[in-house]
Enzyme design. Structure first.
Site, PDB file in Angstrom:
ATOM      1  N   THR A 161      52.846  64.918  86.684  1.00 45.71           N
ATOM      2  CA  THR A 161      51.319  65.120  87.282  1.00 45.71           C
ATOM      3  C   THR A 161      51.417  63.587  87.719  1.00 45.71           C
ATOM      4  O   THR A 161      52.094  62.676  87.442  1.00 45.71           O
ATOM      5  CB  THR A 161      50.420  65.052  85.993  1.00 45.71           C
ATOM      6  OG1 THR A 161      50.499  63.875  85.204  1.00 45.71           O
ATOM      7  CG2 THR A 161      50.752  66.121  85.090  1.00 45.71           C
ATOM      8  N   HIS A 162      50.532  63.634  88.921  1.00 45.15           N
ATOM      9  CA  HIS A 162      50.403  62.471  89.758  1.00 45.15           C
ATOM     10  C   HIS A 162      51.551  61.761  90.216  1.00 45.15           C
ATOM     11  O   HIS A 162      51.972  60.621  90.545  1.00 45.15           O
ATOM     12  CB  HIS A 162      49.711  61.101  88.796  1.00 45.15           C
ATOM     13  CG  HIS A 162      48.328  61.634  88.295  1.00 45.15           C
ATOM     14  ND1 HIS A 162      47.275  61.779  88.846  1.00 45.15           N
ATOM     15  CD2 HIS A 162      48.266  62.225  86.923  1.00 45.15           C
ATOM     16  CE1 HIS A 162      46.347  62.002  87.890  1.00 45.15           C
ATOM     17  NE2 HIS A 162      46.837  62.554  86.841  1.00 45.15           N
ATOM     18  N   SER A 283      71.237  63.507 111.823  1.00 44.13           N
ATOM     19  CA  SER A 283      70.381  62.341 112.679  1.00 44.13           C
ATOM     20  C   SER A 283      71.303  62.379 113.966  1.00 44.13           C
ATOM     21  O   SER A 283      72.528  62.246 113.786  1.00 44.13           O
ATOM     22  CB  SER A 283      70.144  61.395 112.079  1.00 44.13           C
ATOM     23  OG  SER A 283      69.857  60.322 112.738  1.00 44.13           O
ATOM     24  N   LYS A 289      72.913  60.670 107.789  1.00 43.56           N
ATOM     25  CA  LYS A 289      71.872  61.566 107.332  1.00 43.56           C
ATOM     26  C   LYS A 289      71.946  63.103 107.237  1.00 43.56           C
ATOM     27  O   LYS A 289      72.609  63.555 108.260  1.00 43.56           O
ATOM     28  CB  LYS A 289      70.829  61.106 108.293  1.00 43.56           C
ATOM     29  CG  LYS A 289      70.089  59.803 108.256  1.00 43.56           C
ATOM     30  CD  LYS A 289      69.131  59.675 107.095  1.00 43.56           C
ATOM     31  CE  LYS A 289      68.075  60.373 107.198  1.00 43.56           C
ATOM     32  NZ  LYS A 289      66.701  59.777 108.067  1.00 43.56           N
ATOM     33  N   GLU A 296      60.730  70.643 106.066  1.00 41.73           N
ATOM     34  CA  GLU A 296      59.522  69.956 106.589  1.00 41.73           C
ATOM     35  C   GLU A 296      58.867  70.834 107.602  1.00 41.73           C
ATOM     36  O   GLU A 296      57.479  70.682 107.780  1.00 41.73           O
ATOM     37  CB  GLU A 296      60.153  68.748 107.582  1.00 41.73           C
ATOM     38  CG  GLU A 296      60.838  67.579 106.374  1.00 41.73           C
ATOM     39  CD  GLU A 296      61.713  66.625 107.367  1.00 41.73           C
ATOM     40  OE1 GLU A 296      61.547  66.283 108.416  1.00 41.73           O
ATOM     41  OE2 GLU A 296      62.613  66.117 106.418  1.00 41.73           O
ATOM     42  N   TYR A 323      30.714  94.339 120.592  1.00 42.50           N
ATOM     43  CA  TYR A 323      31.745  93.921 121.382  1.00 42.50           C
ATOM     44  C   TYR A 323      31.159  92.616 122.302  1.00 42.50           C
ATOM     45  O   TYR A 323      30.373  93.130 123.053  1.00 42.50           O
ATOM     46  CB  TYR A 323      32.764  94.857 122.296  1.00 42.50           C
ATOM     47  CG  TYR A 323      33.839  94.222 122.630  1.00 42.50           C
ATOM     48  CD1 TYR A 323      34.747  94.094 121.769  1.00 42.50           C
ATOM     49  CD2 TYR A 323      33.843  93.855 123.941  1.00 42.50           C
ATOM     50  CE1 TYR A 323      36.119  93.371 122.421  1.00 42.50           C
ATOM     51  CE2 TYR A 323      34.776  93.225 124.637  1.00 42.50           C
ATOM     52  CZ  TYR A 323      36.024  93.098 123.609  1.00 42.50           C
ATOM     53  OH  TYR A 323      37.141  92.349 124.213  1.00 42.50           O
TER      54      TYR A 323
END
Ligand code: ARG
Length: 463
Positions: A161-162, A283, A289, A296, A323
């Site tokens: 949590t947090h 990368s 990397k 993402e 319409y």
């Protein structure tokens, strides 16, 4: 300036030329041709309705249907030739039908129909098919998560949590949590489909049908569950678009949180999971990397889908009944959202089915302080009120810290007794993560039996 031409379906009243930019600005064919199939099927069934009324005879109907199938094939094989004046998919198909079977017969198909009920019908058919397809893909995605959950039921990890370590959970419990969100999405989608699947056809421009067409017959022929009960609403209701966009937004929101967790778990600092190469990229500068681009993008694309919803709601806000051309702005955000969601489900399924987990790293991340609540619960079982035990357990944590011990489990029995003499020898059993998760065997908890039950329940809801 383009001519007020014969080629325009509404050309009769117009004498001036249109600004070429206006033609472009007005045209929806570049994006609504994706609905060609629904449009042709709509016309096919509509002309059957006209035939029942005696407005089109049997021979004409056969000609029309033949023509429609030729057009369908042209679209399918990417051979349909678009012409200037083809404002949208409806005008393009009708223009082509005239070329194929002659304007005399083709000119009858629009009797009593308007593009207003036509476009609403096409959209509902199209959206229905796409949502049914999404249901299937979503089903596979959820099943993939559930399968992993069963296979990896014994793996423990910290629950947060947090974003701070809180209590030990099973990795499968985390999986099951998202499967629960996605199953709710699945059920919500089923409900939306029932509302999408209502027929506006036979309502004309706004006021209804002047020849008493059998709307139930049209609805049945097009696979709708029923008809929309008011002609003004039928041609102007875009709630099904709003609902689909909201559904997509909420789903992408869930996907973004799911992805965010996995991105965090994939960092070197956590090292809980490793994405398959198929869903990562390198990368261009740093050779070491491996980036979780798939996740993402899943996280990032939630933005555009929400943008589509917000934009669309603004477009239709305050427009007068019925319409208005503003409503043409429903298509691009809707089509974009459907494709984004479809691709996102497929990518997410690929990610989940191929990622590898690092059981050791997950379990090594568990620390004894995460059992402080269990220590408090231990005394509760000896009859001490929880508020008191919470305090006592806190003292244990602080004493271990003061003595520079690595955790509360390193306090000796005697040291625990100094804090509270209600600690018995069996207190040492508390310091076991497995025992901790197993104790939470109430519905929805972390015990193996409870998690397996969740997975089973979810599975049943998909059937
Ligand atoms: N392309 C239009 C749309 O998508 C079709 C309906 C046009 N109706 C009209 N009355 N101009 O909204």
């Amino acid at each position: 300036m383009s001519q007020p031409s014969e080629s325009k379906l509404w050309g009769g009243r117009f004498t001036g030329a249109t600004d070429p930019l206006m033609d472009l600005y007005n045209a929806s064919l570049p994006y609504d041709k994706i609905m060609y199939d629904a449009d042709l099927t709509g016309t096919k069934v509509y002309t059957e309705g006209l035939n029942k009324l005696g407005l089109i005879n049997k021979e004409e109907l056969t000609e029309i249907h033949k023509g429609l199938e030729i057009i369908r094939n042209e679209w399918k094989e990417d051979k349909f030739v678009e012409k200037p004046g083809d404002e949208d998919i409806h005008t393009a198909n009708e223009r082509r039908l005239g070329e194929l079977i002659g304007k005399h017969i083709a000119g009858k198909v629009h009797t009593g129909r308007s593009r207003n009920d036509q476009v609403a019908t096409d959209m509902r058919i199209f959206v229905r098919e796409r949502l049914i397809d999404l249901l299937e893909k979503l089903n596979t995605f959820i099943e993939t998560i559930l399968k992993r959950g069963e296979l990896e039921i014994d793996v423990l990890m910290p629950g947060y949590t947090h974003l701070q370590r809180a209590q030990p959970i099973r990795w499968s419990h985390w999986l099951s949590s998202y499967a629960t969100y996605f199953t709710e999405d699945y059920k919500r989608l089923q409900q939306i489909i029932t509302r999408v699947n209502q027929s506006p056809l036979g309502c004309g421009a706004l006021a209804g049908h002047p020849y008493g067409i059998d709307r139930e017959f049209l609805a049945k022929g097009l696979g709708f569950d029923g008809v929309i009960g008011n002609s003004l609403t039928a041609v102007s209701d875009r709630d099904f678009v709003a609902e689909t966009l909201f559904w997509s937004t909420l789903f992408m929101n869930h996907i973004s949180r799911f992805s965010e967790d996995l991105i965090i778990y994939s960092t070197a600092e956590f090292n809980f999971i490793k994405l398959a190469d198929a869903y990562s990229t390198g990368s261009s500068l740093m050779p070491q990397k491996k980036n979780p681009d798939s996740l993402e993008l899943l996280r990032g694309k939630s933005g555009r889908v929400f943008g589509g919803l917000a934009g669309f709601l603004m477009s239709i806000k305050s427009i007068p009944s019925t319409y208005n051309k503003d409503m043409q702005e429903d298509k691009e955000p809707l089509f974009d959202a459907l494709t984004t969601v479809e691709h996102s489900i497929l990518i997410a399924t690929g990610v989940v089915s191929t990622l590898k987990i690092n059981k050791e790293a997950m379990e090594n991340a568990l620390t004894m302080d995460m059992l402080a609540t269990d220590l408090a619960d231990y005394l509760v079982r000896k009859g001490v009120p929880f508020r008191e035990t919470h305090h006592i357990s806190g003292e244990c944590v602080s004493k271990a810290e003061k003595l520079n011990l690595s955790g509360i489990d390193k306090l000796s029995f005697e040291q625990l007794q100094e804090i509270d003499n209600r600690f018995d020898k069996d207190v040492m059993h508390v310091f076991d993560f497995e025992v901790s998760v197993e104790r939470r065997d109430a519905t929805g908890g972390t015990a193996k039996s409870a998690v397996l039950k969740q997975l089973q329940n979810l599975n049943q809801q998909l059937k």
